[in-house]
Design a protein around this motif. Structure first.
Motif, PDB file in Angstrom:
ATOM      1  N   GLN A  48       0.836  -1.198   0.000  1.00 43.52           N
ATOM      2  CA  GLN A  48       0.000   0.000   0.000  1.00 43.52           C
ATOM      3  C   GLN A  48       0.870   1.246   0.000  1.00 43.52           C
ATOM      4  N   ARG A 128       4.358  -4.042   4.123  1.00 40.56           N
ATOM      5  CA  ARG A 128       2.959  -3.961   3.705  1.00 40.56           C
ATOM      6  C   ARG A 128       2.577  -2.558   3.226  1.00 40.56           C
ATOM      7  N   ALA A 129       3.328  -1.522   3.657  1.00 37.49           N
ATOM      8  CA  ALA A 129       3.002  -0.146   3.275  1.00 37.49           C
ATOM      9  C   ALA A 129       4.287   0.645   3.089  1.00 37.49           C
ATOM     10  N   GLU A 163      -5.082   5.336  -5.624  1.00 31.13           N
ATOM     11  CA  GLU A 163      -4.312   4.166  -5.229  1.00 31.13           C
ATOM     12  C   GLU A 163      -3.283   4.509  -4.151  1.00 31.13           C
ATOM     13  N   LYS A 165      -2.913   6.158  -0.670  1.00 28.46           N
ATOM     14  CA  LYS A 165      -3.726   6.625   0.446  1.00 28.46           C
ATOM     15  C   LYS A 165      -3.150   7.914   1.028  1.00 28.46           C
ATOM     16  N   ALA A 254      -4.342   0.702  10.973  1.00 31.03           N
ATOM     17  CA  ALA A 254      -5.456  -0.052  10.390  1.00 31.03           C
ATOM     18  C   ALA A 254      -5.856   0.539   9.041  1.00 31.03           C
ATOM     19  N   PHE A 255      -5.862   1.875   8.939  1.00 34.76           N
ATOM     20  CA  PHE A 255      -6.190   2.562   7.689  1.00 34.76           C
ATOM     21  C   PHE A 255      -5.247   2.129   6.566  1.00 34.76           C
ATOM     22  N   LEU A 256      -3.995   1.870   6.908  1.00 35.43           N
ATOM     23  CA  LEU A 256      -2.990   1.471   5.916  1.00 35.43           C
ATOM     24  C   LEU A 256      -2.990  -0.039   5.657  1.00 35.43           C
ATOM     25  N   GLY A 257      -3.925  -0.756   6.307  1.00 36.52           N
ATOM     26  CA  GLY A 257      -4.016  -2.187   6.077  1.00 36.52           C
ATOM     27  C   GLY A 257      -3.019  -3.006   6.853  1.00 36.52           C
ATOM     28  N   LEU A 258      -2.502  -2.452   7.949  1.00 43.36           N
ATOM     29  CA  LEU A 258      -1.522  -3.158   8.760  1.00 43.36           C
ATOM     30  C   LEU A 258      -2.228  -3.973   9.841  1.00 43.36           C
ATOM     31  N   GLU A 260      -3.074  -5.495  13.585  1.00 33.70           N
ATOM     32  CA  GLU A 260      -3.160  -4.790  14.859  1.00 33.70           C
ATOM     33  C   GLU A 260      -1.791  -4.702  15.510  1.00 33.70           C
TER      34      GLU A 260
END
Length: 304
Positions: A48, A128-129, A163, A165, A254-258, A260
């Motif tokens: 992301q 992941r980001a 795409e 964020k 969480a917003f970045l898809g990570l 917890e």
């Protein structure tokens, strides 16, 4: 000229064309590069992309330090700073300097977003980001007034690209932003030096110009990211209490898809410490506070 060099050259030439065409071409190059590496757009390892949109002295070093410390985030810093390329991983962008960056901004940004691949094998957990932070004036001319012709098209496309964020970090107390900016300039202290003993005499016209620029920048962020649902966070939320700050940072993760985050993963950089005194009021810092208060008494920000 190699195939990749030819693609990069064509990509850069197309920066002068229409925004929709530039976005289409960039997406094509992204998919082409993934294909060349044997990856598809459905790969589970897609990362992301994100950008932190902010202003100096709004808590961005603190927030970006939190992002950097997350084991699954690859965080750059001010990639488009007017004086150089700033990253927590400078070795991944060592082939670039700010002159080459400004000549090929789209190619540079794509390289920055993919630079985690150079060091990922050495990391304990996969990325992941990947993101960076920028200020509105990074994309203006040397006077900070008009758009930089080389960089503004990229900036415009970046803000419109759903795409990538967006994290919008602001500080509600605009006067405090200005005071902090002036103190850091006077002392040369941007991170870890206590400047609580530094007081200021404020120029009313300079402050009025600053307020206008600050409000314009965040209005631009809002306008250009309409419909994208950016993550908005205020400096005041991050400084209210340690628990409140950790909660907001977890929401950002969480917003970045990570996944917890544990308490150990919600940590700030050692260098980012409070530079002003506890309970400090602006009237204690501004030598001509009565004059400033009178000038802004009947304005919206003066009533806050």
């Amino acid at each position: 000229m190699t195939g990749i060099a030819l693609l990069d050259s064509a990509h850069d030439a197309l920066q002068q064309r229409s925004a929709p065409l530039r976005r289409t071409v960039r997406k094509f190059f992204r998919h082409l590069k993934k294909y060349r590496r044997g990856r598809t757009s459905a790969s589970p390892h897609d990362v992301q992309k994100f950008v932190v949109l902010c202003w100096r002295r709004t808590g961005s070093n603190w927030l970006c330090g939190m992002l950097f410390n997350h084991p699954e985030v690859f965080m750059h810093n001010e990639l488009f700073n007017e004086f150089g390329i700033h990253s927590y991983y400078p070795e991944t962008l060592k082939e670039w300097d700010f002159r080459r960056r400004d000549a090929m901004p789209a190619v540079f940004l794509e390289a920055a977003f993919e630079s985690f691949e150079l060091v990922e094998a050495k990391r304990a957990r996969r990325v992941r980001a990947c993101g960076f932070k920028c200020f509105h004036d990074h994309f203006l001319d040397s006077q900070g007034v008009h758009p930089n012709e080389d960089l503004w098209p990229l900036y415009d496309d970046l803000l419109a690209d759903s795409e990538v964020k967006k994290v919008i970090l602001h500080r509600e107390n605009v006067f405090a932003v200005y005071v902090s900016s002036r103190r850091s300039l006077l002392t040369g202290a941007y991170l870890s030096v206590d400047y609580s003993s530094t007081t200021l005499t404020i120029s009313i016209p300079a402050l009025q110009a600053f307020v206008s620029q600050y409000q314009h920048a965040f209005a631009h962020y809002t306008e250009r990211t309409a419909g994208q649902r950016p993550f908005r966070v205020a400096y005041e939320e991050l400084t209210a209490s340690a628990d409140a700050a950790r909660d907001r940072v977890r929401e950002l993760f969480a917003f970045l898809g990570l996944p917890e985050a544990s308490d150990a993963e919600v940590t700030q950089l050692r260098e980012t410490v409070q530079q002003s005194a506890d309970g400090e009021e602006l009237e204690d810092v501004i030598d001509n506070f009565a004059e400033v208060e009178f000038a802004f008494r009947h304005t919206e920000i003066g009533r806050r």
